[in-house]
Design a protein around this motif. Structure first.
Motif, PDB file in Angstrom:
ATOM      1  N   SER A 147      11.042  -0.817  -0.756  1.00 26.85           N
ATOM      2  CA  SER A 147       9.831   0.001  -0.865  1.00 26.85           C
ATOM      3  C   SER A 147      10.164   1.414  -1.341  1.00 26.85           C
ATOM      4  CB  SER A 147       9.116   0.073   0.484  1.00 26.85           C
ATOM      5  OG  SER A 147       8.711  -1.219   0.879  1.00 26.85           O
ATOM      6  N   ALA A 148      11.281   1.959  -0.849  1.00 18.93           N
ATOM      7  CA  ALA A 148      11.681   3.308  -1.281  1.00 18.93           C
ATOM      8  C   ALA A 148      11.956   3.324  -2.780  1.00 18.93           C
ATOM      9  CB  ALA A 148      12.910   3.764  -0.510  1.00 18.93           C
ATOM     10  N   ALA A 149      12.562   2.248  -3.274  1.00 17.56           N
ATOM     11  CA  ALA A 149      12.849   2.176  -4.710  1.00 17.56           C
ATOM     12  C   ALA A 149      11.544   2.106  -5.504  1.00 17.56           C
ATOM     13  CB  ALA A 149      13.728   0.964  -5.014  1.00 17.56           C
ATOM     14  N   ALA A 150      10.578   1.334  -4.975  1.00 15.30           N
ATOM     15  CA  ALA A 150       9.282   1.238  -5.660  1.00 15.30           C
ATOM     16  C   ALA A 150       8.555   2.590  -5.625  1.00 15.30           C
ATOM     17  CB  ALA A 150       8.426   0.150  -5.011  1.00 15.30           C
ATOM     18  N   ASP A 151       8.611   3.267  -4.478  1.00 16.69           N
ATOM     19  CA  ASP A 151       7.985   4.592  -4.376  1.00 16.69           C
ATOM     20  C   ASP A 151       8.638   5.559  -5.369  1.00 16.69           C
ATOM     21  OD1 ASP A 151       6.698   3.388  -2.275  1.00 16.69           O
ATOM     22  OD2 ASP A 151       7.345   4.817  -0.741  1.00 16.69           O
ATOM     23  N   SER A 152       9.971   5.476  -5.454  1.00 13.63           N
ATOM     24  CA  SER A 152      10.695   6.360  -6.376  1.00 13.63           C
ATOM     25  C   SER A 152      10.262   6.102  -7.812  1.00 13.63           C
ATOM     26  CB  SER A 152      12.200   6.134  -6.264  1.00 13.63           C
ATOM     27  OG  SER A 152      12.639   6.340  -4.940  1.00 13.63           O
ATOM     28  N   LYS A 171      -1.349  -0.750  -4.104  1.00 17.69           N
ATOM     29  CA  LYS A 171      -2.493   0.129  -4.305  1.00 17.69           C
ATOM     30  C   LYS A 171      -2.395   1.381  -3.434  1.00 17.69           C
ATOM     31  CE  LYS A 171      -6.058  -1.461  -1.121  1.00 17.69           C
ATOM     32  NZ  LYS A 171      -5.840  -2.504  -0.209  1.00 17.69           N
ATOM     33  N   MET A 172      -3.207   2.376  -3.808  1.00 18.63           N
ATOM     34  CA  MET A 172      -3.173   3.655  -3.126  1.00 18.63           C
ATOM     35  C   MET A 172      -4.207   3.684  -2.001  1.00 18.63           C
ATOM     36  SD  MET A 172      -3.654   7.265  -5.065  1.00 18.63           S
ATOM     37  CE  MET A 172      -5.434   7.313  -5.163  1.00 18.63           C
ATOM     38  N   ILE A 173      -3.812   4.217  -0.846  1.00 19.25           N
ATOM     39  CA  ILE A 173      -4.766   4.398   0.252  1.00 19.25           C
ATOM     40  C   ILE A 173      -4.589   5.801   0.847  1.00 19.25           C
ATOM     41  CG2 ILE A 173      -4.870   1.928   0.839  1.00 19.25           C
ATOM     42  CD1 ILE A 173      -3.055   2.641   3.300  1.00 19.25           C
ATOM     43  N   PRO A 174      -5.611   6.291   1.570  1.00 15.55           N
ATOM     44  CA  PRO A 174      -5.435   7.590   2.240  1.00 15.55           C
ATOM     45  C   PRO A 174      -4.433   7.472   3.389  1.00 15.55           C
ATOM     46  CG  PRO A 174      -7.756   6.894   2.225  1.00 15.55           C
ATOM     47  CD  PRO A 174      -6.941   5.718   1.800  1.00 15.55           C
ATOM     48  N   HIS A 175      -3.880   8.593   3.792  1.00 25.92           N
ATOM     49  CA  HIS A 175      -2.968   8.634   4.920  1.00 25.92           C
ATOM     50  C   HIS A 175      -3.663   8.040   6.144  1.00 25.92           C
ATOM     51  CE1 HIS A 175      -0.240  11.192   7.744  1.00 25.92           C
ATOM     52  NE2 HIS A 175       0.318  10.038   7.471  1.00 25.92           N
ATOM     53  N   THR A 176      -2.964   7.171   6.858  1.00 27.84           N
ATOM     54  CA  THR A 176      -3.612   6.522   8.001  1.00 27.84           C
ATOM     55  C   THR A 176      -3.551   7.379   9.261  1.00 27.84           C
ATOM     56  OG1 THR A 176      -1.561   5.367   8.530  1.00 27.84           O
ATOM     57  CG2 THR A 176      -3.144   4.185   7.163  1.00 27.84           C
ATOM     58  N   GLU A 177      -2.800   8.490   9.220  1.00 28.61           N
ATOM     59  CA  GLU A 177      -2.743   9.374  10.391  1.00 28.61           C
ATOM     60  C   GLU A 177      -3.095  10.818  10.002  1.00 28.61           C
ATOM     61  OE1 GLU A 177       0.729   8.122  13.226  1.00 28.61           O
ATOM     62  OE2 GLU A 177       1.413   8.044  11.160  1.00 28.61           O
ATOM     63  N   PRO A 178      -4.324  11.023   9.506  1.00 28.04           N
ATOM     64  CA  PRO A 178      -4.678  12.369   9.032  1.00 28.04           C
ATOM     65  C   PRO A 178      -4.674  13.397  10.151  1.00 28.04           C
ATOM     66  CG  PRO A 178      -6.635  10.988   9.158  1.00 28.04           C
ATOM     67  CD  PRO A 178      -5.453  10.088   9.420  1.00 28.04           C
ATOM     68  N   VAL A 206      -0.657   3.826 -11.770  1.00 28.67           N
ATOM     69  CA  VAL A 206       0.732   3.358 -11.801  1.00 28.67           C
ATOM     70  C   VAL A 206       0.972   2.239 -10.777  1.00 28.67           C
ATOM     71  CG1 VAL A 206       3.097   4.081 -11.247  1.00 28.67           C
ATOM     72  CG2 VAL A 206       1.657   5.521 -12.721  1.00 28.67           C
ATOM     73  N   LEU A 207       0.391   2.388  -9.590  1.00 24.55           N
ATOM     74  CA  LEU A 207       0.705   1.453  -8.496  1.00 24.55           C
ATOM     75  C   LEU A 207       0.329   0.000  -8.770  1.00 24.55           C
ATOM     76  CD1 LEU A 207      -0.065   3.665  -5.364  1.00 24.55           C
ATOM     77  CD2 LEU A 207       2.169   3.036  -6.291  1.00 24.55           C
ATOM     78  N   PRO A 208      -0.841  -0.262  -9.390  1.00 21.36           N
ATOM     79  CA  PRO A 208      -1.175  -1.679  -9.621  1.00 21.36           C
ATOM     80  C   PRO A 208      -0.127  -2.408 -10.461  1.00 21.36           C
ATOM     81  CG  PRO A 208      -3.106  -0.299  -9.924  1.00 21.36           C
ATOM     82  CD  PRO A 208      -1.937   0.627  -9.775  1.00 21.36           C
ATOM     83  N   GLU A 230       0.842  -1.203   0.000  1.00 25.52           N
ATOM     84  CA  GLU A 230       0.000   0.000   0.000  1.00 25.52           C
ATOM     85  C   GLU A 230       0.872   1.246   0.000  1.00 25.52           C
ATOM     86  OE1 GLU A 230      -3.768  -1.718   2.610  1.00 25.52           O
ATOM     87  OE2 GLU A 230      -2.140  -0.667   3.613  1.00 25.52           O
ATOM     88  N   VAL A 231       0.373   2.266  -0.670  1.00 26.53           N
ATOM     89  CA  VAL A 231       1.056   3.552  -0.669  1.00 26.53           C
ATOM     90  C   VAL A 231       0.074   4.601  -0.157  1.00 26.53           C
ATOM     91  CG1 VAL A 231       2.111   5.336  -2.116  1.00 26.53           C
ATOM     92  CG2 VAL A 231       2.622   2.916  -2.544  1.00 26.53           C
ATOM     93  N   GLN A 232       0.503   5.344   0.844  1.00 26.42           N
ATOM     94  CA  GLN A 232      -0.387   6.333   1.460  1.00 26.42           C
ATOM     95  C   GLN A 232      -0.213   7.694   0.796  1.00 26.42           C
ATOM     96  OE1 GLN A 232      -0.155   6.442   5.728  1.00 26.42           O
ATOM     97  NE2 GLN A 232       0.111   4.222   5.880  1.00 26.42           N
ATOM     98  N   VAL A 233      -1.352   8.282   0.439  1.00 30.28           N
ATOM     99  CA  VAL A 233      -1.315   9.644  -0.083  1.00 30.28           C
ATOM    100  C   VAL A 233      -1.633  10.585   1.078  1.00 30.28           C
ATOM    101  CG1 VAL A 233      -2.373  11.325  -1.620  1.00 30.28           C
ATOM    102  CG2 VAL A 233      -1.909   9.004  -2.422  1.00 30.28           C
TER     103      VAL A 233
END
Ligand code: ZN
Length: 535
Positions: free
Chosen positions: A495-500, A434-441, A427-429, A409-412
């Motif tokens: 994960s950082a490489a995937a995010d990049s 997959k994309m999810i909302p920030h878990t600590e809004p 892009v993420l799939p 999961e990637v948090q926006v």
């Protein structure tokens, strides 16, 4: 003032507008070939930037010289057009006297750093404050929520305010659980100045601040920076500071009121400032130092529209050298934000190898003085080297995932704000994520890193990261803004490489696309953007 009203409206809107993404605006998929991003190369940059030699990368010192040279040399080595942007700063080192409370029922002397921290944005050698304390709830004026904590004048007084925004039981205002800009300390001091207060003290509570007292102590003692301002800080509130919850509890008690009861009162719309029958005095002897820090900028020119831009940002600075914690006084800032800078560098390297070459230019900017209040990015936003109305998007990296765990999961952070996330959602799939909302809004993180400086000016800005809740909790408790935020050779940069890679693909699609990213409907930043594009 109008600008302020629009801006504030923008902040509130974007903080409360967590709509699910619509996919109608997504850019068409792109046929560019994007080489993979090397996690070990990211790790190598982190090790270097977070080394003790870099002294915690405070703006204006040896650490800055080494870090900015390292980044600029790297940019040159991969063929980017490289330049520095000077960011004029004033550094203020305050010698702070104990703070004295003189009340009806007795006096109390507070210990600097242990019980309070204080500083001043005024560029003056000596700042002396002696004024009445008054409790002002959350210190918020929000006409759109019919909210005003300043029903009585606080002119010339020191206001005592609660951290965060009013967490109403029915969550009907202030974005519910998500923090609005009203909850940020920057807002509290700005509002205190607008109210003509002599000072503002925020009551620290770990649960509502999102960080412990040691973070307050580490962040607001030692040299404090600001952008050199024309009015020498005269428009800022003279005294800014924090007190511990224990101090506040005692202070309220001596005024004959109960802290928890006052907190409940502060949640009522009819709340009025409550005098605390106590005068507070403190003296700050300031040592001022003019210095210039630097944003480091590398440009990969676009093949067809070199005068239009996608801009990546990550702050290179951290807190420098501070008071020793467990015998260590270097605040290396390995995750925050050597890691984000390292990602920026490897995204840049990989961008130079994208085939065919992106049509629009890509700007890679390592900004300074984020830890001092987003100063480097704010300065850039005020003095852009590339016109903001030709800048299609901003993507920001701060404290990324160094653990290799992401639950796919990637948090926006700032979910629902811009159409950039519609592209990200495509892009993420491809990465099996997959994309999810920030878990600590509730942390208000969108207002706490450099994309906010550009968002304020209308540039659609995306801040995302993969992370797990457990890693985040552990980091916040043990390492965030502490000397222990150190490079760890066991870190896994998968994960950082995937995010990049995801960031880069979104950027390439924007750089090649026909559609400009936009703020989503209902956000006032949309209006700011449309206004800026009209000019
Ligand atoms: Zn950071």
């Amino acid at each position: 003032m109008r600008t302020f009203v629009i801006l504030l409206a923008c902040l509130l809107f974007i903080s409360s507008c967590n709509q699910p993404p619509s996919d109608e605006k997504a850019a068409p998929s792109d046929s560019s070939t994007i080489p993979p991003i090397d996690g070990n190369a990211i790790k190598g940059h982190i090790e270097k930037l977070a080394s003790d030699e870099m002294e915690g990368r405070a703006p204006g010192g040896k650490g800055e010289e080494l870090a900015t040279t390292y980044i600029a040399d790297f940019y040159k080595s991969i063929g980017l057009k490289t330049q520095f942007q000077d960011v004029p700063l004033v550094g203020v080192t305050a010698t702070v006297s104990p703070m004295k409370f003189a009340g009806k029922t007795g006096n109390k002397t507070l210990k600097y750093k242990d019980e309070f921290v204080a500083w001043s944005r005024r560029e003056e050698d000596t700042v002396t404050i002696d004024a009445d304390l008054v409790f002002c709830g959350y210190g918020v004026t929000a006409p759109e929520f019919q909210w005003n904590d300043f029903k009585d004048s606080v002119k010339g007084k020191i206001i005592v305010v609660l951290v965060n925004d009013p967490q109403l039981e029915d969550q009907s205002k202030f974005g519910g659980k998500a923090m609005t800009y009203y909850g940020r300390w920057t807002y509290k001091f700005e509002e205190a100045a607008r109210q003509g207060a002599a000072g503002a003290l925020i009551v620290h509570e770990t649960e509502y601040a999102g960080y412990g007292w040691d973070v307050v102590r580490g962040s607001w003692t030692g040299e404090q920076f600001d952008i050199v301002r024309a009015d020498k800080g005269a428009s800022a509130v003279a005294l800014q500071g924090w007190i511990t919850k224990d101090v506040a509890t005692g202070l309220f008690k001596s005024a004959g009121v109960d802290f928890d009861e006052m907190k409940k009162k502060a949640l009522q719309p009819d709340f009025k400032p409550i005098p605390l029958d106590t005068r507070a005095s403190v003296e700050l002897k300031n040592k001022l130092r003019q210095t210039a820090s630097k944003n480091v900028i590398g440009v990969l020119e676009g093949s067809e529209k070199p005068d239009e831009f996608v801009i990546f940002t990550a702050h290179w600075d951290h807190l420098g050298i501070g008071e020793a914690q467990d015998g260590d006084k270097i605040f290396n800032g390995a995750r925050d934000n050597a890691a984000g800078t390292a990602m920026l560098m490897e995204i840049a390297r990989t961008a130079t190898k994208v085939e065919p070459k992106p049509k629009r230019s890509m700007v890679f900017m390592a900004v300074t003085a984020e830890e001092q209040g987003l100063l480097g990015s704010a300065y850039y936003a005020d003095h852009p080297l590339f016109p903001l109305d030709k800048t299609l998007a901003n993507m920001n990296m701060d404290s990324p995932n160094v653990y290799g765990r992401d639950n796919n999961e990637v948090q926006v952070i700032g979910y629902g704000y811009t159409t950039l996330e519609d592209i990200l959602a495509e892009v993420l799939p491809k990465q099996g994520r997959k994309m999810i909302p920030h878990t600590e809004p509730e942390k208000g993180s969108y207002f706490r890193s450099d994309q906010f400086s550009l968002a304020k000016k209308g540039v659609p800005a995306l801040y995302m990261k993969s992370t797990t809740h457990e890693d985040e909790m552990d980091y916040t408790a043990k390492r965030y803004h502490k000397a222990s935020d150190e490079y760890d050779p066991s870190w896994d940069m998968k994960s950082a490489a995937a995010d990049s890679a995801a960031f880069l693909e979104v950027a390439v699609r924007v750089a090649n696309g026909d559609q400009w990213p936009e703020w989503k409907p209902g956000t006032e930043c949309k209006a700011i953007r449309e206004e800026s594009l009209k000019k």
